[in-house]
Design an enzyme around this catalytic site. Structure first.
Site, short mmCIF file in Angstrom:
data_model
loop_
_atom_site.label_atom_id
_atom_site.label_comp_id
_atom_site.label_asym_id
_atom_site.label_seq_id
_atom_site.Cartn_x
_atom_site.Cartn_y
_atom_site.Cartn_z
CG ASP A 72 27.70 -34.93 8.68
OD1 ASP A 72 28.28 -35.54 7.77
OD2 ASP A 72 28.25 -34.54 9.73
CG PHE A 73 28.05 -35.29 2.45
CD1 PHE A 73 26.81 -34.76 2.16
CD2 PHE A 73 29.17 -34.68 1.89
CE1 PHE A 73 26.67 -33.65 1.34
CE2 PHE A 73 29.05 -33.57 1.07
CZ PHE A 73 27.79 -33.05 0.80
CE LYS B 84 40.21 -34.07 -13.29
NZ LYS B 84 40.59 -32.68 -12.94
CG HIS C 255 34.99 -31.00 -17.93
ND1 HIS C 255 36.07 -31.18 -17.13
CD2 HIS C 255 35.29 -29.94 -18.72
CE1 HIS C 255 36.99 -30.28 -17.41
NE2 HIS C 255 36.55 -29.50 -18.38
CD GLU D 176 43.84 -25.11 -17.74
OE1 GLU D 176 42.71 -24.73 -17.41
OE2 GLU D 176 44.53 -25.86 -17.03
CG ASP E 289 44.09 -30.79 -12.54
OD1 ASP E 289 43.02 -31.22 -12.08
OD2 ASP E 289 44.22 -29.63 -12.97
CG HIS F 191 40.58 -33.36 -18.67
ND1 HIS F 191 39.40 -33.98 -18.31
CD2 HIS F 191 40.77 -32.38 -17.74
CE1 HIS F 191 38.91 -33.40 -17.23
NE2 HIS F 191 39.72 -32.43 -16.86
CE LYS G 288 45.65 -25.45 -13.48
NZ LYS G 288 44.39 -25.54 -14.22
C1 BG6 Z 1 39.77 -29.54 -14.71
C2 BG6 Z 1 41.07 -29.31 -14.00
O1 BG6 Z 1 39.41 -30.90 -14.66
O2 BG6 Z 1 39.89 -29.13 -16.07
C3 BG6 Z 1 41.45 -27.85 -14.07
O3 BG6 Z 1 40.95 -29.72 -12.64
C4 BG6 Z 1 41.48 -27.38 -15.50
O4 BG6 Z 1 42.70 -27.61 -13.44
C5 BG6 Z 1 40.18 -27.75 -16.23
O5 BG6 Z 1 41.63 -25.97 -15.49
C6 BG6 Z 1 40.29 -27.47 -17.71
O6 BG6 Z 1 39.04 -27.62 -18.31
P1 BG6 Z 1 38.64 -26.79 -19.61
O7 BG6 Z 1 37.27 -27.28 -19.94
O8 BG6 Z 1 38.71 -25.34 -19.25
O9 BG6 Z 1 39.67 -27.15 -20.64
#
Ligand code: BG6
Length: 507
Positions: free
Chosen positions: A106-107, A166, A196, A234, A253, A258, A358
């Site tokens: 358990d964390f 994140k 990322h 997306e 998000d 990003h 999206k």
């Molecule tokens: C994530 C978001 O950080 O990045 C997602 O939470 C999103 O909602 C995703 O779909 C997009 O990443 P990528 O690399 O597919 O552009």
């Protein structure tokens, strides 16, 4: 920031015990383990790397390794394809799998951290990385316990690092509180806050293109650039993440992390050196220079959208309000468009238009730099009003590369012009190995390079940049609807039309 594709001068990362908290979660299965496999394939991990999954479910070491293998072979196979088409290689996987084990815990229990200490003691090195691939509510809980149990104490021979995923907070206050919590138990140089997008080769290439080609600097300013468009479109919907997304929305998000990373790469000043602090310092400065709109301006300069039922990839898809774990009257935004201004010497007067959504018509992440028009006087007799301005399009994904839109004379009598494209596609120049985007980030963390990770001020400035919109929207949560498969609502087009501009096509 390590260039992993030129392997010749890149050494394997040092032996380390790598703890993956949230070991049964999607991130570990879909991205982190495929990335660790790819690093093994490229000879970039020391044989003394031990991977320890940590989570509450009971499973044996072998069972855990097998579960990961099965998942990668079926669901994440494309992430580990070799150029010859071979998927997960049994030999390579066996090399990695013998170093995988599991701690059930358990964390929130002290006993879990005692078990982690035993794992470190059993390894030949004291180096350890704690990767928090957990729900965000555990970030401060886990970090406090790591601190209290002494696991974050470094020695000259042993580093201790923490990787945080994140979402890092949900506004300025919560991000500051989380930073304060982390910094109360460790130093900034032990903290690796992941975005990322920074693992994407094409994002890293923006810096290389800007700062290693003298050409770019000559026109990279408000004298020549009319405006900048940043798009992350997306085709996917919210998938299985309805309950997370309901409380998050597109702005939180995607923007402070990003899209602002892309903005920072395009707009930052050249760092004095390519060290982590110089690069991160410049990024923090430029994001910190985003003009804080008044509530009225924030409303005027933003559009919230939400998708309704429509089509994606030729198939009917439900609207956002019909998705699982989403309220039937939800006003959460699945699309956002913003106009931001950067108040500094280089960019004053140049609008940056950002949009993400999206269920749009195509997957397309790109930056378009739109240049001011040339003086047209010498082409008085041509139909100049039909000529497009020059653009530099930096395509992040898919079809990675860079393209200039220019004008050229159409062959034949008369002075007729046409739009042409001058381009560079990554795939034409480089042998690109399939990757998850996490390879560089994991390798950099193991080797202690923080350039591609967010410092506390980067994160807080990102939230400061979106806070005026969050505040303004609290009073007015109206969303403009758009059909799945369309590129956002009409209001997003109107945002640019008011300034006499148009969005570039998506895809
Ligand atoms: C994530 C978001 O950080 O990045 C997602 O939470 C999103 O909602 C995703 O779909 C997009 O990443 P990528 O690399 O597919 O552009």
């Amino acid at each position: 920031m390590t260039q992993l594709s030129s392997k010749s001068n890149v050494k394997p990362a040092p032996p380390t015990t790598l703890f993956l908290f949230g070991a049964h979660g999607d991130l570990v299965k879909r991205l982190l383990m495929p990335a660790l496999y790819n690093l093994t394939r490229d000879g970039l991990l020391d044989d003394g790397l031990r991977i320890v999954g940590v989570d509450h479910n009971a499973i044996s070491d072998e069972g855990f390794a097998k579960k990961l293998e099965d998942f990668i072979r079926t669901e994440a196979a494309s992430k580990v394809q070799h150029p010859d088409g071979q998927g997960l290689s049994a030999d390579l996987w066996a090399r990695l799998a013998k170093n995988i084990s599991y701690v059930q815990g358990d964390f929130l229990e002290d006993s879990t951290y005692e078990a982690l200490e035993q794992k470190i003691l059993a390894n030949s090195t004291g180096n350890a990385v704690f990767y928090l691939a957990t729900a965000p509510r555990f970030f401060s809980e886990v970090v406090q316990r790591l601190g209290a149990s002494g696991l974050l104490k470094e020695t000259p021979d042993a580093f201790r690092r923490v990787v945080i995923e994140k979402p890092f907070g949900s506004d300025v206050d919560t991000a500051q509180a989380l930073n304060a919590c982390l910094l109360s138990v460790m130093s900034e140089k032990q903290i690796y806050r992941i975005d990322h997008y920074l693992g994407k080769e094409t994002v890293q290439n923006i810096l290389v293109s800007r700062f290693s080609n003298g050409l770019f600097e000559s026109f990279w300013n408000n004298h020549y650039i009319d405006h900048v468009q940043i798009t992350a479109a997306e085709t996917v919907g919210v998938e299985t993440r309805g309950s997370f997304y309901e409380n998050t929305g597109a702005l939180r998000d995607m923007l402070p992390n990003h899209l602002f990373q892309l903005l920072a790469m395009v707009a930052m000043e050249p760092p004095a050196a390519f060290g982590a602090d110089a690069v991160r310092g410049e990024k923090a400065k430029v994001v910190g220079a985003i003009r804080p709109w008044s509530p009225e301006d924030a409303r005027k300069n933003s559009v919230r959208g939400q998708y309704t039922a429509g089509e994606s990839g030729g198939k009917p898809v439900p609207g956002y309000r019909e998705e699982n774990n989403v309220a039937a009257d939800s006003t959460t935004e699945t699309f956002v468009a913003l106009k931001v201004m950067i108040d500094n010497w280089r960019w004053v007067g140049v609008p940056f238009y950002l949009r993400t959504g999206k269920r749009m018509s195509a997957r397309d992440t790109e930056i378009a730099i739109c240049f001011k028009p040339a003086p047209y006087a010498q082409f008085r007799d041509t139909e100049v009003e039909r000529l497009k301005p020059n653009y530099l399009r930096i395509r992040i994904q898919p079809n990675e590369g860079m393209w200039f839109d220019l004008q050229a004379k159409r062959p034949g009598p008369g002075l007729n012009m046409a739009n042409i494209e001058l381009g560079f596609a990554y795939k034409d120049f480089f042998e690109v190995q399939p990757s998850t985007g996490y390879e560089t980030l994991i390798y950099d963390c193991l080797t202690g390079d923080q350039t591609l990770f967010q410092r506390a001020d980067n994160i807080e400035n990102g939230w400061r940049g979106v806070q005026p919109f969050l505040d303004a929207w609290q009073e007015n949560t109206d969303v403009h609807l758009y059909k799945a498969g369309e590129d956002g609502p009409q209001a997003a087009k109107d945002l640019l039309a008011r300034d006499g501009r148009v969005w570039l096509n998506i895809g």
